[in-house]
Design an enzyme around this catalytic site. Structure first.
Site, PDB file in Angstrom:
ATOM      1  N   HIS A 101      -4.084  -4.929   2.813  1.00 48.46           N
ATOM      2  CA  HIS A 101      -4.422  -4.591   4.217  1.00 48.46           C
ATOM      3  C   HIS A 101      -3.473  -3.509   4.612  1.00 48.46           C
ATOM      4  CE1 HIS A 101      -6.200  -8.951   4.956  1.00 48.46           C
ATOM      5  NE2 HIS A 101      -7.099  -8.058   4.054  1.00 48.46           N
ATOM      6  N   HIS A 154      -8.844  -9.181   8.583  1.00 51.58           N
ATOM      7  CA  HIS A 154      -9.184  -8.256   7.243  1.00 51.58           C
ATOM      8  C   HIS A 154      -9.949  -7.128   7.644  1.00 51.58           C
ATOM      9  CE1 HIS A 154      -8.688 -11.699   4.294  1.00 51.58           C
ATOM     10  NE2 HIS A 154      -8.614 -12.352   5.429  1.00 51.58           N
TER      11      HIS A 154
END
Length: 559
Positions: free
Chosen positions: A501, A539
């Protein structure tokens, strides 16, 4: 033959670039010619079987549709280096990611707005753009919430509960009770601003099928060129002195072709490649540019800095009663619906329980604003109904239905990494130093996340009803409330990993202004996760969608 002149050139046909192109093409006045060009280095993955299904996700990471970018040795992780997958395809990393759909907490967006001095990025202001992309599947017993969610957008968003009764995992109720015992509240909708609790898992898979951005978005009015790698952005010459700024006027491709941008160039190549494109174009730290013989067009030492990522570690649990068919690999765990996405029901998001321990460790005001918020989501903990293997836990658990896996992830890092240049060629990967675990605050916070993940499985009645014990990698201590800091740090340093990420390498307020315009340059913007000024506790793909939708309106209006 393709035109060599467009009003808007979008560098990068990933998620952000395609959303931006689709929306922008509809906002522009009607024209006989296409005014928006997308240049993508990769190819179209829409006929590649392993790209199209959830079962092929891991294969996608090492496929031709993925860059394998080297990560520099990390001095805090015993000098370990690795490679990370980054999408090289239409759709970018949305063509290879895990498909989780989490927005993050309201407090992250509101901090973003505060940091950049623009309420447009606050949660309430951004919700319309988050809604715009969604077509939320309905869950029996829950009414539509059109204040928070969209129901007619291009992307189908599916809570696990919307797939009942088929996809109701055997351990669901036990896992929910396990968290209830330690006082974690159940939140039916974790994508409505409040996610601190046990939230239902939501994904972007539809019956195991990936939704590629280039297939779900309307791109009829957009020119898309695959196999087209941009070497640099080019600029108009500045006449005179005073307050004049260089203006982006096009791009040079590898191979020498030049394409003209009549209005703007928008770079959407992602957190690792966007700062590389800027530096190759002469925007960055003059000392870094000079090393590679690049003329400085706009000096900005923040380009490539402030890189942040989420850090994770997995634990393997031996089940007490594998004969009951509780996990993947069991001959009783056979319902095909179980395999249509990640084998899980929930994500637990939460604050640190001992926040006071971090207070003296966090020095800068920016980091204090991030870490010391009582409503922050500092950690993410998930339990997957499978032995996920060595890459997740450090041990080769057999896929025989005897093991499940828990992953703990730290979401509010204060450690900052960097992206710099290896050479003056875009075809050489950038130098990426993620610099995990650089601060004591991150160490203290992540230890808490790991201890919490272990204690909920080992110290609750519900957890003990299905978990026998942790199976640690050979030579490492089990994680319990009594595990020493030194034992935890050894395991983290040897086995911790990225959650893939990356964010913030061209942070808003430092490299771009609050409308995504590159500071010191006219007619050039960045629209992707590199502009996030906050390491969003989620996310990131939902936030990327919304960022592109928000920026498209400004670009269309010339703001």
């Amino acid at each position: 033959m393709a035109s060599s002149s467009y009003d808007y050139i979008i560098v990068g046909g990933g998620l952000a670039g395609l959303v931006l192109a689709s929306r922008l093409s509809k906002l522009l006045p009607p024209s006989d010619t296409k005014q928006v060009l997308v240049l993508e280095a990769g190819t179209d993955p829409s006929t590649t079987d392993y790209i199209l299904t959830s079962q092929g996700a891991h294969q996608a990471w090492t496929s031709p549709h993925s860059y394998q970018l080297p990560i520099s040795p990390n001095r805090h992780l015993n000098g370990r280096s690795t490679t990370v997958p980054v999408g090289k395809a239409l759709g970018g990393s949305a063509a290879i990611n895990g498909g989780a759909w989490t927005r993050g907490p309201k407090s992250d967006y509101d901090l973003w707005a505060k940091l950049v001095g623009d309420e447009s990025w606050g949660y309430d202001a951004l919700v319309p753009y988050l809604r715009r992309v969604e077509s939320m599947a309905l869950v029996e017993g829950m009414e539509k919430d059109e204040t928070q969610h969209g129901y007619d957008g291009p992307l189908k968003v599916t809570p696990i509960r919307s797939q009942w009764p088929a996809r109701k995992y055997p351990l669901r109720e036990s896992v929910q009770k396990m968290w209830e015992e330690v006082g974690v509240k159940y939140i039916p909708d974790g994508n409505a601003g409040d996610q601190n609790g046990l939230v239902e898992f939501v994904e972007a898979w539809v019956k195991s099928a990936r939704q590629l951005p280039n297939k779900i978005l309307d791109l009829a009015k957009v020119d898309i060129r695959t196999g087209s790698t941009v070497q640099r952005v080019t600029f108009a010459k500045v006449e005179g002195q005073g307050q004049d700024q260089p203006a982006a006027n096009g791009v040079d491709l590898v191979g020498g072709e030049h394409v003209v941008a009549n209005k703007e160039v928008i770079v959407c190549t992602g957190t690792y490649h966007t700062p590389q494109v800027l530096m190759l174009s002469g925007i960055g730290d003059p000392a870094e540019l000079t090393k590679h013989g690049i003329e400085t067009i706009a000096a900005n030492p923040e380009v490539g800095k402030s890189l942040k990522d989420h850090f994770a570690l997995g634990m393997a649990w031996k089940l007490k009663h594998p004969e009951k068919g509780l996990a993947i690999g069991s001959p009783l765990f056979t319902d095909p619906s179980y395999f249509s996405g990640w084998p899980m029901d929930f994500i637990e998001f939460g604050p640190l329980e001992e926040l006071s321990k971090l207070e003296p460790l966090v020095k800068s005001q920016e980091d204090r604003d991030l870490v010391l918020r009582p409503d922050a989501s500092h950690m993410e903990i998930v339990t997957l109904y499978a032995g996920m293997g060595k890459g997740f836990t450090g041990i080769d658990t057999p896929m025989d239905g005897s093991y499940i896996t828990t992953i703990a992830c730290y979401l509010t890092p204060t450690s900052k990494g960097s992206v710099t240049l290896q050479s003056a060629s875009i075809e050489d990967p950038p130098v990426i130093d993620v610099n995990f675990f650089d601060t004591e605050a991150d160490k203290v916070g992540f230890r808490q996340a790991l201890r919490k993940a272990a204690s909920v499985h080992l110290e609750t009645e519900a957890g003990r009803s299905f978990v026998s014990h942790e199976v640690p990698p050979e030579g490492y201590a089990c994680i319990t409330k009594d595990t020493t800091d030194e034992e935890l740090d050894k395991r983290i340093a040897d086995l911790g990993y990225t959650f893939h990420h990356p964010m913030g390498s061209c942070a808003m307020g430092k490299v771009v202004d609050s409308h995504c315009r590159v500071i010191g340059i006219r007619c050039l913007r960045i629209v992707d996760a590199s502009v996030f000024p906050v390491p969003m506790a989620c996310h990131p793909q939902a936030v990327v969608y919304a960022t592109a939708e928000r920026a498209a309106e400004w670009i269309g209006r010339g703001d």
